[in-house]
Design a protein around this motif. Structure first.
Motif, PDB file in Angstrom:
ATOM      1  N   ASN A 114       0.846  -1.196   0.000  1.00 17.23           N
ATOM      2  CA  ASN A 114       0.000   0.000   0.000  1.00 17.23           C
ATOM      3  C   ASN A 114       0.883   1.247   0.000  1.00 17.23           C
ATOM      4  O   ASN A 114       2.107   1.162  -0.002  1.00 17.23           O
ATOM      5  N   LEU A 115       0.229   2.399   0.021  1.00 19.70           N
ATOM      6  CA  LEU A 115       0.979   3.661  -0.055  1.00 19.70           C
ATOM      7  C   LEU A 115       2.017   3.776   1.052  1.00 19.70           C
ATOM      8  O   LEU A 115       3.179   4.099   0.798  1.00 19.70           O
ATOM      9  N   ASN A 116       1.613   3.496   2.288  1.00 23.09           N
ATOM     10  CA  ASN A 116       2.544   3.630   3.409  1.00 23.09           C
ATOM     11  C   ASN A 116       3.740   2.704   3.271  1.00 23.09           C
ATOM     12  O   ASN A 116       4.864   3.068   3.613  1.00 23.09           O
ATOM     13  N   GLN A 117       3.475   1.518   2.757  1.00 28.48           N
ATOM     14  CA  GLN A 117       4.572   0.556   2.613  1.00 28.48           C
ATOM     15  C   GLN A 117       5.549   0.982   1.518  1.00 28.48           C
ATOM     16  O   GLN A 117       6.723   0.631   1.551  1.00 28.48           O
ATOM     17  N   LEU A 152       6.112   4.231   0.700  1.00 26.21           N
ATOM     18  CA  LEU A 152       6.707   5.549   0.986  1.00 26.21           C
ATOM     19  C   LEU A 152       8.167   5.434   1.414  1.00 26.21           C
ATOM     20  O   LEU A 152       8.935   6.375   1.265  1.00 26.21           O
ATOM     21  N   VAL A 153       8.551   4.281   1.925  1.00 26.55           N
ATOM     22  CA  VAL A 153       9.939   4.100   2.368  1.00 26.55           C
ATOM     23  C   VAL A 153      10.856   3.699   1.217  1.00 26.55           C
ATOM     24  O   VAL A 153      12.079   3.704   1.346  1.00 26.55           O
ATOM     25  N   ASN A 188       5.219   9.949  -3.519  1.00 26.91           N
ATOM     26  CA  ASN A 188       5.202  11.077  -2.586  1.00 26.91           C
ATOM     27  C   ASN A 188       4.046  12.032  -2.849  1.00 26.91           C
ATOM     28  O   ASN A 188       3.492  12.616  -1.915  1.00 26.91           O
ATOM     29  N   LYS A 246       0.598  11.069  -1.329  1.00 27.62           N
ATOM     30  CA  LYS A 246       0.335  11.346   0.086  1.00 27.62           C
ATOM     31  C   LYS A 246      -0.666  12.475   0.254  1.00 27.62           C
ATOM     32  O   LYS A 246      -1.400  12.547   1.223  1.00 27.62           O
ATOM     33  N   SER A 283      -6.340  11.551  -2.218  1.00 23.09           N
ATOM     34  CA  SER A 283      -7.081  10.581  -1.414  1.00 23.09           C
ATOM     35  C   SER A 283      -8.155   9.971  -2.311  1.00 23.09           C
ATOM     36  O   SER A 283      -8.758  10.672  -3.139  1.00 23.09           O
TER      37      SER A 283
END
Length: 282
Positions: A152-155, A157-158, A181, A184, A189
């Motif tokens: 997902n997006l959070n995963q 982002l790193v 980026n 975000k 959304s």
DNA sequence: TACCAGGTTCCGA
DNA sequence: TCGGAACATGGT
């Protein structure tokens, strides 16, 4: 089409309305594994479906029955869509007859954006491979099995540019990092994007790095089920010039087809694409 | 060895 | 606005 939902599976009576092979292998989706002619694994987000085909039935085995019922667009009557399309334009109708059983998948928007950025100027085998490697590195095992979720997006982002280069994404790596980026932001959304009409959504998607007209249309169609778009790639250009001599830009060719097929453009495009890659010159 | 793959970006006219 | 070169990478 007869469809029956059970607790951990969906059973579909085989018909002209659903051809698993055509649907999965027509280039709209990359995160699936073909075990053999009768067995496919599909991964969407962190969800898994195991598809088995026998003499009479297509069985979708999954813990997420409702999700995949929607994913495979099982509420839509494709025989009606086909019938409507064939009555629109006599020039193209004989080519649109092919591709029976192709369904437009209602895919995850984020996964579709990443997937189609990777798809640009790339071949399907390599696209799939890169996406699987991204899943392996940044996703997680599903149900403890040897299949990885699409991150997902959070995963993601790193993830760094170097990460993507190491996974084979090549010059698209920079696009991926920048786009992830940008995603975000509140503008991107899903709740905000889903509210937009197709035109505004397209304009918004075009601000993302690595997203040009063709990729934007694929995201609109496969990630947001906006069927009033007609992605134009090299094959659709060839299809256009089969009947037309007037030279036009890809954007204008897209507009030309949308003016014909309107809200059924996306379906028509898939049928025509299927004809072009499978039957033309063969 | 060159060309191609479900194109996009960047630059100059 | 429009056309064309550059862009990583692996398969053929």
């Amino acid at each position: 089409m007869k469809v029956e939902k059970q607790k951990d599976k969906i059973i579909i009576e085989k018909s002209l309305d659903f051809d698993v092979k055509e649907t999965l292998e027509c280039g709209q989706v990359f995160s699936f594994i073909k075990k053999d002619e009768n067995n496919y694994i599909v991964i969407s987000r962190n969800k898994l479906a195991k598809i088995n085909i026998d003499e009479k039935y297509i069985t979708i085995n999954t813990n997420d029955v409702d999700y995949f019922y929607n994913y495979f667009d099982l509420d839509t009557d494709y025989s009606k869509i086909k019938e409507r399309i064939l009555n629109i334009n006599s020039t193209y109708s004989k080519y649109l007859k092919f591709g029976n059983g192709i369904r437009i998948l209602k895919q995850d928007a984020f996964q579709t954006i990443i997937s189609f950025i990777v798809s640009a100027n790339n071949n399907i085998k390599r696209i799939k491979n890169i996406l699987f490697k991204i899943s392996e590195k940044f996703g997680e095992k599903i149900n403890g099995e040897d299949y990885y979720s699409f991150p997902n997006l959070n995963q993601l982002l790193v993830a760094t540019k170097e990460d993507f280069i190491n996974l084979g994404a090549g010059y698209r790596s920079e696009y991926l990092v920048q786009t992830i980026n940008m995603l975000k932001g509140d503008i991107f959304s899903v709740s905000n994007l889903s509210k937009m009409n197709t035109k505004d959504l397209r304009k918004t998607l075009l601000t993302l790095k690595g997203v040009g007209p063709k990729v934007a249309d694929c995201i609109l169609l496969f990630g947001f089920y906006r069927t009033d778009v007609f992605p134009v790639d090299t094959w659709m250009k060839k299809a256009y010039y089969m009947f037309q001599t007037k030279k036009m830009s890809e954007e204008k060719i897209a507009n030309y087809f949308v003016s014909i097929f309107k809200d059924l453009s996306g379906f028509a495009q898939q049928y025509l694409f299927n004809y072009m890659i499978n039957f033309k010159n063969k």
